[in-house]
Motif scaffolding. Sequence first.
Motif, PDB file in Angstrom:
ATOM      1  N   MET A   1      31.533  51.306  34.462  1.00  0.00           N
ATOM      2  CA  MET A   1      30.463  50.747  35.266  1.00  0.00           C
ATOM      3  C   MET A   1      31.055  49.628  36.114  1.00  0.00           C
ATOM      4  O   MET A   1      31.422  48.570  35.597  1.00  0.00           O
ATOM      5  CB  MET A   1      29.358  50.234  34.338  1.00  0.00           C
ATOM      6  N   GLN A   2      31.149  49.888  37.384  1.00  0.00           N
ATOM      7  CA  GLN A   2      31.830  48.970  38.291  1.00  0.00           C
ATOM      8  C   GLN A   2      31.195  47.573  38.300  1.00  0.00           C
ATOM      9  O   GLN A   2      31.905  46.570  38.323  1.00  0.00           O
ATOM     10  CB  GLN A   2      31.857  49.546  39.708  1.00  0.00           C
ATOM     11  N   LEU A   3      29.875  47.504  38.285  1.00  0.00           N
ATOM     12  CA  LEU A   3      29.210  46.204  38.291  1.00  0.00           C
ATOM     13  C   LEU A   3      29.636  45.356  37.097  1.00  0.00           C
ATOM     14  O   LEU A   3      29.948  44.173  37.239  1.00  0.00           O
ATOM     15  CB  LEU A   3      27.684  46.388  38.291  1.00  0.00           C
ATOM     16  N   LEU A   4      29.667  45.947  35.918  1.00  0.00           N
ATOM     17  CA  LEU A   4      30.091  45.221  34.715  1.00  0.00           C
ATOM     18  C   LEU A   4      31.553  44.802  34.824  1.00  0.00           C
ATOM     19  O   LEU A   4      31.901  43.665  34.481  1.00  0.00           O
ATOM     20  CB  LEU A   4      29.859  46.073  33.468  1.00  0.00           C
ATOM     21  N   GLU A   5      32.405  45.684  35.309  1.00  0.00           N
ATOM     22  CA  GLU A   5      33.818  45.321  35.483  1.00  0.00           C
ATOM     23  C   GLU A   5      33.955  44.125  36.424  1.00  0.00           C
ATOM     24  O   GLU A   5      34.768  43.226  36.178  1.00  0.00           O
ATOM     25  CB  GLU A   5      34.626  46.510  36.001  1.00  0.00           C
ATOM     26  N   ASN A   6      33.155  44.099  37.478  1.00  0.00           N
ATOM     27  CA  ASN A   6      33.187  42.965  38.410  1.00  0.00           C
ATOM     28  C   ASN A   6      32.790  41.672  37.705  1.00  0.00           C
ATOM     29  O   ASN A   6      33.412  40.630  37.907  1.00  0.00           O
ATOM     30  CB  ASN A   6      32.270  43.214  39.604  1.00  0.00           C
ATOM     31  N   TYR A   7      31.726  41.732  36.892  1.00  0.00           N
ATOM     32  CA  TYR A   7      31.303  40.552  36.135  1.00  0.00           C
ATOM     33  C   TYR A   7      32.422  40.080  35.213  1.00  0.00           C
ATOM     34  O   TYR A   7      32.685  38.876  35.108  1.00  0.00           O
ATOM     35  CB  TYR A   7      30.061  40.868  35.295  1.00  0.00           C
ATOM     36  N   ILE A   8      33.056  41.012  34.530  1.00  0.00           N
ATOM     37  CA  ILE A   8      34.130  40.655  33.590  1.00  0.00           C
ATOM     38  C   ILE A   8      35.269  39.982  34.337  1.00  0.00           C
ATOM     39  O   ILE A   8      35.773  38.941  33.899  1.00  0.00           O
ATOM     40  CB  ILE A   8      34.622  41.900  32.827  1.00  0.00           C
ATOM     41  N   ARG A   9      35.662  40.544  35.469  1.00  0.00           N
ATOM     42  CA  ARG A   9      36.765  39.957  36.250  1.00  0.00           C
ATOM     43  C   ARG A   9      36.404  38.571  36.789  1.00  0.00           C
ATOM     44  O   ARG A   9      37.213  37.660  36.768  1.00  0.00           O
ATOM     45  CB  ARG A   9      37.115  40.870  37.421  1.00  0.00           C
ATOM     46  N   GLU A  10      35.176  38.439  37.297  1.00  0.00           N
ATOM     47  CA  GLU A  10      34.779  37.194  37.954  1.00  0.00           C
ATOM     48  C   GLU A  10      34.362  36.095  36.981  1.00  0.00           C
ATOM     49  O   GLU A  10      34.595  34.920  37.232  1.00  0.00           O
ATOM     50  CB  GLU A  10      33.633  37.468  38.933  1.00  0.00           C
ATOM     51  N   LYS A  11      33.729  36.482  35.877  1.00  0.00           N
ATOM     52  CA  LYS A  11      33.146  35.480  34.990  1.00  0.00           C
ATOM     53  C   LYS A  11      33.740  35.452  33.596  1.00  0.00           C
ATOM     54  O   LYS A  11      33.462  34.539  32.823  1.00  0.00           O
ATOM     55  CB  LYS A  11      31.628  35.709  34.885  1.00  0.00           C
ATOM     56  N   GLY A  12      34.531  36.452  33.245  1.00  0.00           N
ATOM     57  CA  GLY A  12      35.138  36.498  31.925  1.00  0.00           C
ATOM     58  C   GLY A  12      36.372  35.624  31.847  1.00  0.00           C
ATOM     59  O   GLY A  12      37.036  35.366  32.850  1.00  0.00           O
ATOM     60  N   THR A  13      36.684  35.164  30.646  1.00  0.00           N
ATOM     61  CA  THR A  13      37.870  34.351  30.413  1.00  0.00           C
ATOM     62  C   THR A  13      38.644  34.953  29.250  1.00  0.00           C
ATOM     63  O   THR A  13      38.069  35.238  28.198  1.00  0.00           O
ATOM     64  CB  THR A  13      37.476  32.899  30.044  1.00  0.00           C
ATOM     65  N   VAL A  14      39.949  35.137  29.456  1.00  0.00           N
ATOM     66  CA  VAL A  14      40.804  35.655  28.396  1.00  0.00           C
ATOM     67  C   VAL A  14      41.295  34.478  27.561  1.00  0.00           C
ATOM     68  O   VAL A  14      41.876  33.528  28.076  1.00  0.00           O
ATOM     69  CB  VAL A  14      41.999  36.434  28.981  1.00  0.00           C
ATOM     70  N   LEU A  15      41.028  34.560  26.253  1.00  0.00           N
ATOM     71  CA  LEU A  15      41.463  33.526  25.318  1.00  0.00           C
ATOM     72  C   LEU A  15      42.605  34.050  24.452  1.00  0.00           C
ATOM     73  O   LEU A  15      42.834  35.264  24.385  1.00  0.00           O
ATOM     74  CB  LEU A  15      40.291  33.090  24.429  1.00  0.00           C
ATOM     75  N   GLU A  16      43.262  33.153  23.778  1.00  0.00           N
ATOM     76  CA  GLU A  16      44.344  33.527  22.868  1.00  0.00           C
ATOM     77  C   GLU A  16      43.859  34.533  21.823  1.00  0.00           C
ATOM     78  O   GLU A  16      42.709  34.463  21.373  1.00  0.00           O
ATOM     79  CB  GLU A  16      44.859  32.264  22.175  1.00  0.00           C
ATOM     80  N   GLY A  17      44.708  35.462  21.468  1.00  0.00           N
ATOM     81  CA  GLY A  17      44.380  36.430  20.433  1.00  0.00           C
ATOM     82  C   GLY A  17      43.605  37.635  20.947  1.00  0.00           C
ATOM     83  O   GLY A  17      42.876  38.270  20.194  1.00  0.00           O
TER      84      GLY A  17
END
Length: 192
Positions: A1-17
């Motif tokens: 789902m492209q919309l969700l992928e966009n949200y993940i890229r724009e608003k998600g943060t990769v943390l340790e682990g």
Amino acid sequence: MQLLENYIREKGTVLEGNVLKVDSFLNHQIDPELMDKMGEAFAERFREAGITKIVTIESSGIAPAVFAGLKLGVPVIFARKKKSVTLTDNLYTSTVYSYTKKESNEIAVSKAFLEADDRLLLIDDFLANGQAIIGLLEIAEMSGAEVVGIGIVIEKSFQQGRTLVEKTGVPIYSLARIASLSDKGIEFVRED
């Protein structure tokens, strides 16, 4: 789902682990417009499966499950992680280990809400190690209900969850499948 992928890229943060923080739209603050689109995507995928109920685990699976339930016109049940004075007996239970919280919880669903003739769609926010879905599958099996589909908002395809759950033979549909997480970015699985 492209919309969700966009949200993940724009608003998600990769943390340790290999932890993906998506609390601005899914796990703490909820974006209702995104949830509506996700609910429609799940409904579209599973509309012909004859689903009678959706089952999830509190708390982050509730919003996407409710929107899918609204689109499919079926009730949503959420497995509770904490017992209360109103939830003490006549329960189906399973123990689930949380990857991000590093703890085990006994999840419970009242026997009053699941019947042997139910056709269930399980929905969860993440599929990483597969423990939450396995716990829900155990509860469904205890009730005699048939699980006809599994809907995942975000799948970490580089972890063992999908492989573990695929062994059950239940169809899995993930709205976003992540191939890798790093400080350099997020890569998604591209399906043919």
